[in-house]
Write a protein that holds these residues in place. Structure first.
Motif, PDB file in Angstrom:
ATOM      1  N   SER A  40       0.846  -1.182   0.000  1.00 40.92           N
ATOM      2  CA  SER A  40       0.000   0.000   0.000  1.00 40.92           C
ATOM      3  C   SER A  40       0.882   1.233   0.000  1.00 40.92           C
ATOM      4  CB  SER A  40      -0.902   0.001   1.246  1.00 40.92           C
ATOM      5  OG  SER A  40      -1.469   1.289   1.464  1.00 40.92           O
ATOM      6  N   TYR A  91       0.127   3.845   1.728  1.00 39.59           N
ATOM      7  CA  TYR A  91      -0.153   4.594   2.956  1.00 39.59           C
ATOM      8  C   TYR A  91       0.680   4.119   4.140  1.00 39.59           C
ATOM      9  CZ  TYR A  91      -4.005   6.245   0.116  1.00 39.59           C
ATOM     10  OH  TYR A  91      -4.742   6.796  -0.908  1.00 39.59           O
ATOM     11  N   ASP A 116       0.435   0.653   6.080  1.00 38.66           N
ATOM     12  CA  ASP A 116       0.930  -0.593   5.481  1.00 38.66           C
ATOM     13  C   ASP A 116       1.769  -1.325   6.534  1.00 38.66           C
ATOM     14  OD1 ASP A 116       2.388  -2.567   4.115  1.00 38.66           O
ATOM     15  OD2 ASP A 116       2.712  -1.319   2.355  1.00 38.66           O
ATOM     16  N   LEU A 130      -0.019   6.445  -6.080  1.00 37.57           N
ATOM     17  CA  LEU A 130      -1.196   5.600  -6.324  1.00 37.57           C
ATOM     18  C   LEU A 130      -1.847   5.950  -7.651  1.00 37.57           C
ATOM     19  CD1 LEU A 130      -3.148   3.442  -5.324  1.00 37.57           C
ATOM     20  CD2 LEU A 130      -4.403   5.241  -4.106  1.00 37.57           C
TER      21      LEU A 130
END
Length: 220
Positions: free
Chosen positions: A80, A82, A85, A121
């Motif tokens: 991830s 973010y 994670d 992302l």
């Protein structure tokens, strides 16, 4: 350097007659991204907000390569972008490509610092959409392209950067019109794509984790 760069561009154009699209992506569709296309040395740029429009305008050009200025992969082991994670403390926020570029004196931002997370992302997702459509996508880094070609980065001297791109032989309204910083970096991203298509590039990083494509002009 200007004379060398002009000869380099002439050679790149001879080796590729297809369009190359460069995108200087932002982290949100609410902020315009820079979009540029180079074909036979002619440059056009736009500011584009939405992913759908980025895809639509790019597909219209049927480019041989799409070069995106955004991280297009996660550090190995991360799942991830973010901070929650579970692998953040083990695997960190940078990739091999950022570490290798730094050793070359080319500075870039870690892809998973908080200010970069949404951009990373978005870049990963946009690249995936282009690949589903059958287009080849590379990660380009305008700052690295500029460093290698001896051009100033936009933060240092954008007027001289524009002049340097024009003196290479690139033609278009960008040389005289007032265009955004993001459009200037989109041109530089596309320029990195030209080096890739011509086979005159270095893939910096780990091929499984993700590489940044930079010009290779050592032989020039």
């Amino acid at each position: 350097m200007v004379t060398d760069n002009k000869a380099i561009l002439e050679r790149l154009i001879k080796l590729n007659d297809s369009a190359v699209v460069g995108i200087d992506l932002t982290g949100s569709e609410n902020k315009a991204s820079g979009w540029a296309v180079i074909q036979n040395g002619d440059v056009s740029t736009r500011k584009i907000f939405k992913n759908d429009e980025l895809i639509e305008e790019t597909v219209k050009m049927n480019p041989g390569i799409i070069a995106i200025d955004s991280p297009l992969s996660l550090p190995r082991g991360r799942i991830s972008v973010y901070d929650d994670d579970p692998g953040r403390q083990i695997y960190g926020i940078t990739r091999a490509c950022e570490r290798e570029m730094l050793k070359k004196g080319i500075r870039s931002y870690p892809p998973l610092i908080q200010s970069m997370q949404k951009l990373t992302l978005r870049g990963i997702n946009l690249a995936g959409e282009f690949r589903i459509l059958g287009y080849q996508v590379i990660e380009s880094f305008p700052g690295g392209v500029q460093d290698i070609l001896g051009l100033p980065r936009k933060q240092k001297d954008i007027k001289q950067l524009v002049t340097g791109l024009a003196e290479m032989g690139l033609k278009g309204a960008f040389a005289k019109a007032r265009i955004s910083h993001d459009e200037i970096d989109a041109i530089s991203a596309a320029l990195g794509g030209l080096f890739f298509v011509a086979g005159e590039y270095e893939a910096v990083g780990d091929h499984e984790e993700g590489c940044v494509i930079l010009p290779n002009v050592k032989h020039s």
